[in-house]
Design an enzyme around this catalytic site. Structure first.
Site, short mmCIF file in Angstrom:
data_model
loop_
_atom_site.label_atom_id
_atom_site.label_comp_id
_atom_site.label_asym_id
_atom_site.label_seq_id
_atom_site.Cartn_x
_atom_site.Cartn_y
_atom_site.Cartn_z
N SER A 176 0.84 -1.19 0.00
CA SER A 176 0.00 0.00 0.00
C SER A 176 0.89 1.25 0.00
CB SER A 176 -0.95 -0.03 1.19
OG SER A 176 -1.98 0.92 1.04
N HIS A 203 -7.60 -5.33 -1.40
CA HIS A 203 -6.37 -4.56 -1.19
C HIS A 203 -5.25 -5.36 -0.56
CE1 HIS A 203 -3.81 -1.16 -0.89
NE2 HIS A 203 -3.87 -1.06 0.42
N ASP A 240 -9.00 -4.84 -6.10
CA ASP A 240 -8.64 -3.84 -5.10
C ASP A 240 -9.47 -2.56 -5.29
OD1 ASP A 240 -7.39 -2.06 -3.37
OD2 ASP A 240 -5.37 -2.76 -3.85
#
Length: 722
Positions: free
Chosen positions: A592, A699, A667
């Site tokens: 991320s 995600h 995602d």
């Protein structure tokens, strides 16, 4: 055979029995090697007793001062299930585990939520009679229930709100057919600004306030479901930085009259409504109005009957951003005073206000950041909370006197404490760990400071797994003055005369802290697995990460990645100063924001980093969502230079090492477009990049598939860095 020979044989066999973590244990190890504990422990109301669950979640246990803290059984899941079947003979129940979430209402009764086949319930259970004493029900298909004090229950069916009243009658509050109109959902403003609910009952249970989100003006973004016979598209609303965002209003519904009032929060429509709080009398409702620029907060008071604006109690402005995170907490038995949390003065702390907006008292203490508001003491004159200490590494229990503002630290051992105070204020239930203590639970007498140990966990790896050595370190940031917290895990069978490759695990973004003074130092099982594979594993919480105050983050405004990378390079300098580090074999892994950092380091510091793995990476902030992206970067229109500098698309040409990008194909947080555009940029630049998709994950990669992911990452480092 003499005793010395026998000792050597025994200890030798014990050492031989120990082994390294397996790749499966990088995911399952947290449960397998969890230190001994008391699950879901809490104080039993109006008593000097604590309750907790058995290891198999079948039994509710108690330990009491009256019995010298000996364990006894209060009730079981079988008894609870029997009580449910007696109370609701027309429904079906299968209580597989005792509920982990219970709320003691009296010394003998607790509330909990239970699901049947026909209905969901909120019940009150009596541990003495083993009966359900009160209950409210709503349809089993409902979600996100909000319960009132008078047994009205608001719940969601799709994008609409229904209320089941105390008599069982179901009321349709909204009936919007357009899926772009979402009522009562907590997924408003993408759950930024501390938003964790979408409906609020007033104290009497007669009026319901709820978010109404209109996202019809936001473009549809495709998310592909690969599990269908023919792959199916699921559109989501994903407002990107600088683009049209959702419009949110707050509506108040009166149960008796069925009338709705829209609170007059005014223009512009693209603003954020936060910190929704009912005034205890129900006459007024308070809302934080944050502009889209996120640098100006107005905390407003509105008439609940008409929705009319009454007054602005106070305002907050900043040259960087204002980020409200907490609704008001009213002082019990004093509807004219409330606690407000803000980091406006550098650290998230508490302030006492009256409902006219006058600041009565600053309840902050030194540079302690309030992390968990625990509530008031029995006399409602003091507040208990968990706050930071030791440069953000520790968590301690504090108590502040509301009248004097004096603060006392109630726990003292350095480490991460999770502590609560008994309802009479005389005892503390304290659970803590640190880098050398797996888990210790004690009851502490507030007055005498005497502690009674209930649990003292042994090292769960002893005799099973040979865990690598870990230590916490402090490094000075790139500004030359800020101490940063780091963690280094040494390779298995460490030999200081050898040279080892390095894996840096990084996150680096806001609201996350990877290095803590707790068991394993905050490191994950994969970190320790890679150390066992022969790597020095290093992590540094750079400026911008959590638990260090607002100024620690502000330096990154409009230039994400710049100071974060500069700090990470100070970590690299620290590593290179060690004779056992192979400076030619340094790699980086992050997910991320950490994926953004890993890709940034691989391209901006291409002579240092030889291998990288970037999971779900942000590649260009203009493809990220409005609320988070614009807080830190402003809009692409306002900050084109900052966006250009942070973008990695034009830096693909600088990639030299081996980079693996991993993305969840579904995602909805960091959309796959981010990494796909980087792959395209690499193709155009003639650069090779490795890419792997997890087709049915969002995600992050969860479940057993996570074992596959970690095996892939480990193999990538072993192939290209060792």
């Amino acid at each position: 055979m003499n005793k010395f020979t026998l000792f050597c044989l025994l200890t030798g066999s014990m050492t031989f029995a120990q082994r390294a973590l397996t790749i499966e244990e990088t995911v399952m190890g947290g449960r397998k090697y969890a230190p001994t504990t008391q699950t879901a422990q809490q104080w039993r109301k109006d008593s000097k007793s604590i309750t907790y669950l058995s290891a198999d979640f079948s039994t509710l246990f108690e330990k009491s001062a009256a019995t010298s803290w000996k364990e006894s059984t209060l009730t079981t899941k079988t008894e609870l299930e029997s009580a449910l079947k007696t109370k609701f003979p027309n429904d079906e129940f299968s209580v597989r585990t005792f509920p982990a979430s219970i709320n003691w209402k009296t010394a003998n009764t607790f509330e909990t939520e239970i699901s049947g086949k026909k209905n969901n319930y909120k019940v009150t259970y009596d541990i003495v009679t083993k009966q359900i004493t009160t209950a409210v029900a709503f349809d089993a298909s409902g979600t996100s229930a909000a319960f009132s004090s008078n047994n009205n229950t608001a719940w969601l069916k799709g994008n609409n709100i229904k209320i089941t009243d105390a008599s069982g009658k179901v009321i349709e509050v909204t009936n919007d057919e357009n899926q772009g109109i979402v009522n009562g959902n907590d997924y408003v403003h993408r759950q930024e600004f501390g938003i964790d609910r979408g409906m609020w009952w007033n104290e009497a249970g007669t009026q319901l306030a709820y978010y109404r989100k209109d996202e019809t003006m936001v473009g549809n973004y495709p998310i592909i479901n690969w599990n269908e016979r023919e792959a199916a598209n699921k559109d989501v609303k994903y407002p990107m930085a600088g683009m049209t965002s959702e419009n949110v209003t707050l509506v108040i519904y009166d149960v008796a009259t069925g009338k709705k009032v829209t609170v007059q929060t005014g223009e512009p429509k693209e603003q954020y409504l936060t910190m929704v709080s009912w005034e205890p009398t129900g006459k007024y409702i308070f809302i934080g109005i944050l502009n889209r620029e996120q640098n100006h907060l107005k905390f407003n008071k509105y008439d609940a009957k008409t929705g009319a604006f009454v007054k602005t109690l106070f305002e907050e402005k900043a040259s960087t951003w204002v980020e409200p995170q907490h609704a008001l907490t009213f002082v019990p038995n004093n509807p004219n005073q409330f606690i407000y949390q803000t980091d406006i003065n550098g650290f998230n702390q508490m302030y006492l206000y009256n409902t006219d907006g006058k600041l009565l008292k600053n309840l902050g203490y030194k540079d302690v950041i309030v992390k968990d508001f625990l509530g008031f003491d029995a006399k409602n004159t003091k507040i208990n909370y968990i706050g930071t200490a030791n440069n953000g590494l520790d968590r301690q229990l504090y108590q502040v006197d509301i009248k004097s503002g004096k603060t006392v630290q109630l726990t003292s051992i350095s480490g991460t404490h999770n502590a609560t105070v008994s309802s009479d204020g005389t005892m503390i239930l304290d659970q803590y760990s640190n880098v050398s203590t797996p888990n210790e639970i004690s009851v502490i007498d507030v007055k005498s400071k005497k502690a009674t140990t209930l649990v003292k966990a042994e090292n769960p790896f002893t005799g099973k797994v040979e865990m690598p050595k870990m230590e916490l370190v402090t490094i000075t940031s790139a500004d030359g003055k800020t101490p940063l917290n780091g963690r280094i895990i040494y390779p298995a069978n460490f030999d200081a005369t050898k040279k080892y490759p390095v894996m840096i695990y990084v996150y680096g973004g806001s609201h996350a802290q990877l290095v803590n003074n707790r068991w394993m130092g905050g490191g994950g099982y994969f970190d320790y697995y890679m150390a066992q594979e022969g790597y020095v594993v290093f992590t540094l919480d750079n400026r911008g990460s959590d638990a260090r105050g607002k100024k620690f983050c502000d330096v990154n405004h409009r230039q994400l990645g710049v100071n974060e990378m500069a700090d990470q390079m100070k970590g690299v300098e620290f590593l290179k100063s060690k004779s056992f580090v192979d400076a030619d074999k340094i790699g980086v892994f992050g997910w991320s924001f950490g994926g953004f950092m890993a890709t940034s380091l691989m391209t901006n510091q291409n002579n240092v980093f030889k291998v990288g793995v970037a999971g779900g990476p942000v590649i260009d902030w203009k493809y990220y969502e409005v609320m988070y992206g614009e807080r830190y970067m402003d809009t692409p229109q306002e900050n084109p230079e900052g966006y250009a500098k942070a973008s990695l698309l034009d830096k693909a040409k600088d990639l030299k090492g081996r980079l693996l990008i991993i993305h969840g194909a579904q995602d909805p947080v960091v959309v796959q477009q981010q990494s796909m555009n980087f792959v395209e940029a690499c193709i155009k630049a003639g650069k090779q990049v490795d890419y792997f998709l997890y087709p049915n994950h969002e995600h992050n990669v969860g479940g057993r598939d996570r074992i596959h992911m970690y095996a892939k990452i480990a193999d990538y480092f072993n192939t290209h860095l060792k």
